[in-house]
Structures are given as C-alpha cells and as structure tokens.
Scaffold this motif. Structure first.
Motif, PDB file in Angstrom:
ATOM      1  N   VAL A   4       0.185 -29.023  12.266  1.00 41.20           N
ATOM      2  CA  VAL A   4       1.274 -29.966  12.041  1.00 41.20           C
ATOM      3  C   VAL A   4       0.970 -30.929  10.893  1.00 41.20           C
ATOM      4  O   VAL A   4       1.786 -31.118  10.004  1.00 41.20           O
ATOM      5  N   ARG A   5      -0.193 -31.530  10.920  1.00 45.32           N
ATOM      6  CA  ARG A   5      -0.527 -32.574   9.952  1.00 45.32           C
ATOM      7  C   ARG A   5      -0.739 -31.988   8.565  1.00 45.32           C
ATOM      8  O   ARG A   5      -1.430 -30.992   8.391  1.00 45.32           O
ATOM      9  N   LYS A   6      -0.146 -32.622   7.588  1.00 44.63           N
ATOM     10  CA  LYS A   6      -0.337 -32.252   6.184  1.00 44.63           C
ATOM     11  C   LYS A   6      -1.362 -33.209   5.583  1.00 44.63           C
ATOM     12  O   LYS A   6      -1.128 -34.397   5.476  1.00 44.63           O
ATOM     13  N   PHE A   7      -2.493 -32.682   5.206  1.00 42.73           N
ATOM     14  CA  PHE A   7      -3.573 -33.495   4.657  1.00 42.73           C
ATOM     15  C   PHE A   7      -3.423 -33.653   3.156  1.00 42.73           C
ATOM     16  O   PHE A   7      -2.959 -32.747   2.464  1.00 42.73           O
ATOM     17  N   GLU A   8      -3.851 -34.798   2.671  1.00 37.36           N
ATOM     18  CA  GLU A   8      -3.917 -35.084   1.236  1.00 37.36           C
ATOM     19  C   GLU A   8      -5.351 -35.491   0.909  1.00 37.36           C
ATOM     20  O   GLU A   8      -6.139 -35.800   1.807  1.00 37.36           O
ATOM     21  N   LEU A   9      -5.691 -35.516  -0.356  1.00 34.57           N
ATOM     22  CA  LEU A   9      -7.050 -35.889  -0.759  1.00 34.57           C
ATOM     23  C   LEU A   9      -7.434 -37.264  -0.225  1.00 34.57           C
ATOM     24  O   LEU A   9      -8.563 -37.457   0.229  1.00 34.57           O
ATOM     25  N   CYS A  10      -6.512 -38.209  -0.263  1.00 31.10           N
ATOM     26  CA  CYS A  10      -6.825 -39.567   0.199  1.00 31.10           C
ATOM     27  C   CYS A  10      -7.216 -39.595   1.682  1.00 31.10           C
ATOM     28  O   CYS A  10      -7.938 -40.493   2.112  1.00 31.10           O
ATOM     29  N   ASP A  11      -6.792 -38.611   2.444  1.00 28.60           N
ATOM     30  CA  ASP A  11      -7.107 -38.553   3.871  1.00 28.60           C
ATOM     31  C   ASP A  11      -8.565 -38.185   4.139  1.00 28.60           C
ATOM     32  O   ASP A  11      -9.100 -38.494   5.199  1.00 28.60           O
ATOM     33  N   ILE A  12      -9.192 -37.501   3.187  1.00 34.82           N
ATOM     34  CA  ILE A  12     -10.518 -36.937   3.449  1.00 34.82           C
ATOM     35  C   ILE A  12     -11.621 -37.549   2.588  1.00 34.82           C
ATOM     36  O   ILE A  12     -12.758 -37.101   2.645  1.00 34.82           O
ATOM     37  N   ILE A  13     -11.319 -38.571   1.824  1.00 30.34           N
ATOM     38  CA  ILE A  13     -12.304 -39.157   0.903  1.00 30.34           C
ATOM     39  C   ILE A  13     -13.599 -39.521   1.611  1.00 30.34           C
ATOM     40  O   ILE A  13     -14.686 -39.241   1.119  1.00 30.34           O
ATOM     41  N   GLY A  14     -13.512 -40.118   2.774  1.00 27.50           N
ATOM     42  CA  GLY A  14     -14.720 -40.516   3.497  1.00 27.50           C
ATOM     43  C   GLY A  14     -15.565 -39.344   3.965  1.00 27.50           C
ATOM     44  O   GLY A  14     -16.749 -39.505   4.255  1.00 27.50           O
ATOM     45  N   GLU A  15     -14.984 -38.163   4.047  1.00 30.15           N
ATOM     46  CA  GLU A  15     -15.681 -36.955   4.489  1.00 30.15           C
ATOM     47  C   GLU A  15     -15.693 -35.894   3.391  1.00 30.15           C
ATOM     48  O   GLU A  15     -15.847 -34.708   3.653  1.00 30.15           O
ATOM     49  N   CYS A  16     -15.528 -36.332   2.161  1.00 27.76           N
ATOM     50  CA  CYS A  16     -15.373 -35.413   1.035  1.00 27.76           C
ATOM     51  C   CYS A  16     -16.564 -34.456   0.899  1.00 27.76           C
ATOM     52  O   CYS A  16     -16.380 -33.259   0.681  1.00 27.76           O
TER      53      CYS A  16
END
Length: 103
Positions: A28-40
């Motif tokens: 369901v969730r659409k991820f963007e780069l800003c969502d994963i920066i902390g876990e990049c």
C-alpha cells in the motif's frame, strides 16, 4: 529498531530494520527517497532497497540526490564493494553532479 530476520544474498540470516521490512512487504505505502534517508545505507545493501534507490535517483531532484549522497558518503568505500550497494554508487557516477562524482 530491528524488524524481522531475513536472508542476505549469501543465504545468511540478517536482521532488517522495521522500515526496510515494511518497504519489502508493504503493498500500500508508496515510499520516496526522503522516507528512507535514515536507513539509506541499509537500503543500499539490500537487493530490493538498492533497486528502489537506483530507480528513484533517475528522476530525483538535485536536492534529493544531495540528501542521499550526504547520507551515503561516510560509507561509500564499503558500498563500492557491496553486492548491491555498488550499483547505487555506479548510479551516482551516472546521475550525480560533478562534485559528487569527484568525491
């Protein structure tokens, strides 16, 4: 915060963050780069996370690319030799700014 265990490319057990586990399983969730920066860094080292970052870098704004670049720079050397991380580094060589490529 660690999520569920999985297997890495070599078949060894690996613990994934809750965010990476959600990314891998969410329909369901659409991820963007800003969502994963902390876990990049973790996403780069994961097969699905690496593909996600590579795809997003193709259409990312300069500001988004810079944010990802800054998150990855401290671990760039180890990413270059990582099974999946090396593809993200290569994508920066193709799509990054001159300064990013020179770093």
């Amino acid at each position: 915060d660690r999520g569920r265990a999985g297997l890495d490319a070599a078949g060894a057990d690996v613990k994934r963050s809750a965010l990476l586990e959600e990314f891998r399983t969410s329909k369901v969730r659409k991820f963007e780069l800003c969502d994963i920066i902390g876990e990049c860094d973790e996403f780069c080292r994961d097969q699905h996370g690496s593909r996600f970052i590579q795809t997003k870098l193709e259409v990312a704004s300069p500001a988004e690319k810079e944010e990802v670049f800054e998150a990855l720079l401290p671990n760039a050397l180890s990413l270059m030799t990582d099974l999946f991380g090396n593809y993200v580094v290569q994508k920066f060589m193709e799509r990054g700014t001159d300064d990013q490529r020179a770093a």
